[in-house]
Design an enzyme around this catalytic site. Structure first.
Site, PDB file in Angstrom:
ATOM      1  N   ASP A  13       0.875  -1.167   0.000  1.00 36.37           N
ATOM      2  CA  ASP A  13       0.000   0.000   0.000  1.00 36.37           C
ATOM      3  C   ASP A  13       0.917   1.224   0.000  1.00 36.37           C
ATOM      4  O   ASP A  13       2.137   1.108   0.189  1.00 36.37           O
ATOM      5  CB  ASP A  13      -0.898  -0.022   1.238  1.00 36.37           C
ATOM      6  CG  ASP A  13      -1.779   1.202   1.344  1.00 36.37           C
ATOM      7  OD1 ASP A  13      -2.415   1.570   0.344  1.00 36.37           O
ATOM      8  OD2 ASP A  13      -1.811   1.811   2.433  1.00 36.37           O
ATOM      9  N   ASP A  15      -0.260   5.105   1.103  1.00 37.41           N
ATOM     10  CA  ASP A  15      -0.555   6.077   2.162  1.00 37.41           C
ATOM     11  C   ASP A  15      -0.666   5.381   3.520  1.00 37.41           C
ATOM     12  O   ASP A  15      -1.434   4.432   3.683  1.00 37.41           O
ATOM     13  CB  ASP A  15      -1.852   6.822   1.846  1.00 37.41           C
ATOM     14  CG  ASP A  15      -1.709   7.727   0.637  1.00 37.41           C
ATOM     15  OD1 ASP A  15      -0.895   8.656   0.696  1.00 37.41           O
ATOM     16  OD2 ASP A  15      -2.391   7.481  -0.382  1.00 37.41           O
TER      17      ASP A  15
END
Length: 244
Positions: A13, A15
């Site tokens: 991922d 953020d």
């Protein structure tokens, strides 16, 4: 605490996992809401983390009411975030060591994010990481966003590695759900969201930071052959691309 077997690829991922941006998104959203005379509850913001804008748009309208100027709010939120992120974009602890470890282990890696490609390019460029990932899957690359499995399935396909041989690294609940639904082993590295019983059930492990993930990968790579039977060898990486 150990990985069940060494992965053939790693999918990140972005953020809250690679970059410490979720707190900045929260600051920006609450600033804009307050400027419009609204209170944005912490619990509501946290429910938005790791989801595509279409789902978050509906959640905000449900909270503020159908007459809420949602499109203007979104535009102001993005502008406010862009203002505060400049000069405040920090890497999460362990990112550089983990990328160096993946290089040493010859493991391909991708990003699977709900953010736009322009955000990914800005963040990677800010820390000189533009050449450190073999693929980027971002908003617009898939039909359904997290918690659907599409982002992680697309990332695995881009790397040429079966999802079940990928390790996914996530910080959000919806991201964990997405990666688990794709059939990947998942390590949650919590950011704003604490792991729940559901998260512990979906994850292979919960790690405090990426330094721990690095240690787990090194330990798995050194495991006896009998503990890692059935694991695919890492695809060869030539010139920054993955050859399957």
């Amino acid at each position: 605490m150990a990985l069940p077997r060494p992965p053939a690829a790693v999918v990140f991922d972005m953020d809250g996992l690679l970059f410490d941006t979720e707190a900045l998104y929260r600051e920006a959203a609450m600033t804009v809401a307050a400027s419009r005379g609204h209170d944005l509850p912490e619990a509501l913001f946290l429910s938005l983390v790791g989801r595509p804008w279409t789902a978050n748009r509906a959640a905000l309208l449900d909270h503020f009411g159908a007459g809420f100027a949602i499109d203007a709010f979104q535009a102001d939120w993005i502008r406010q975030f862009d203002t505060i992120v400049d000069g405040r974009l920090a890497l999460k602890p362990g990112v550089l060591r983990l990328l160096d470890t993946l290089d040493a282990l010859r493991l391909p890696r991708a990003i699977a994010t709900s953010s736009h490609h322009s955000d990914v390019r800005r963040n990677l460029a800010a820390h000189g990481l533009a050449g450190r990932f073999d693929a980027v899957v971002a908003h617009g690359d898939y039909a359904r966003g997290k918690p659907a499995p599409d982002p992680f399935l697309h990332a695995a396909a881009r790397l040429g590695v079966a999802p079940e041989h990928c390790l996914a690294l996530e910080d959000s609940h919806n991201g964990v759900r997405s990666a688990a639904a794709a059939g990947m082993a998942v390590v949650m590295v919590p950011d704003l969201l604490a792991p729940t019983a559901e998260m512990h059930g979906l994850c292979t492990l919960v790690a405090p930071d990426l330094e721990q993930v690095c240690d787990l990968l090194l330990a798995a790579s050194a495991a006896p052959v009998g503990r890692t039977s059935g694991t695919l060898p890492p695809p060869a990486r030539l010139g920054g691309t993955v050859q399957s």
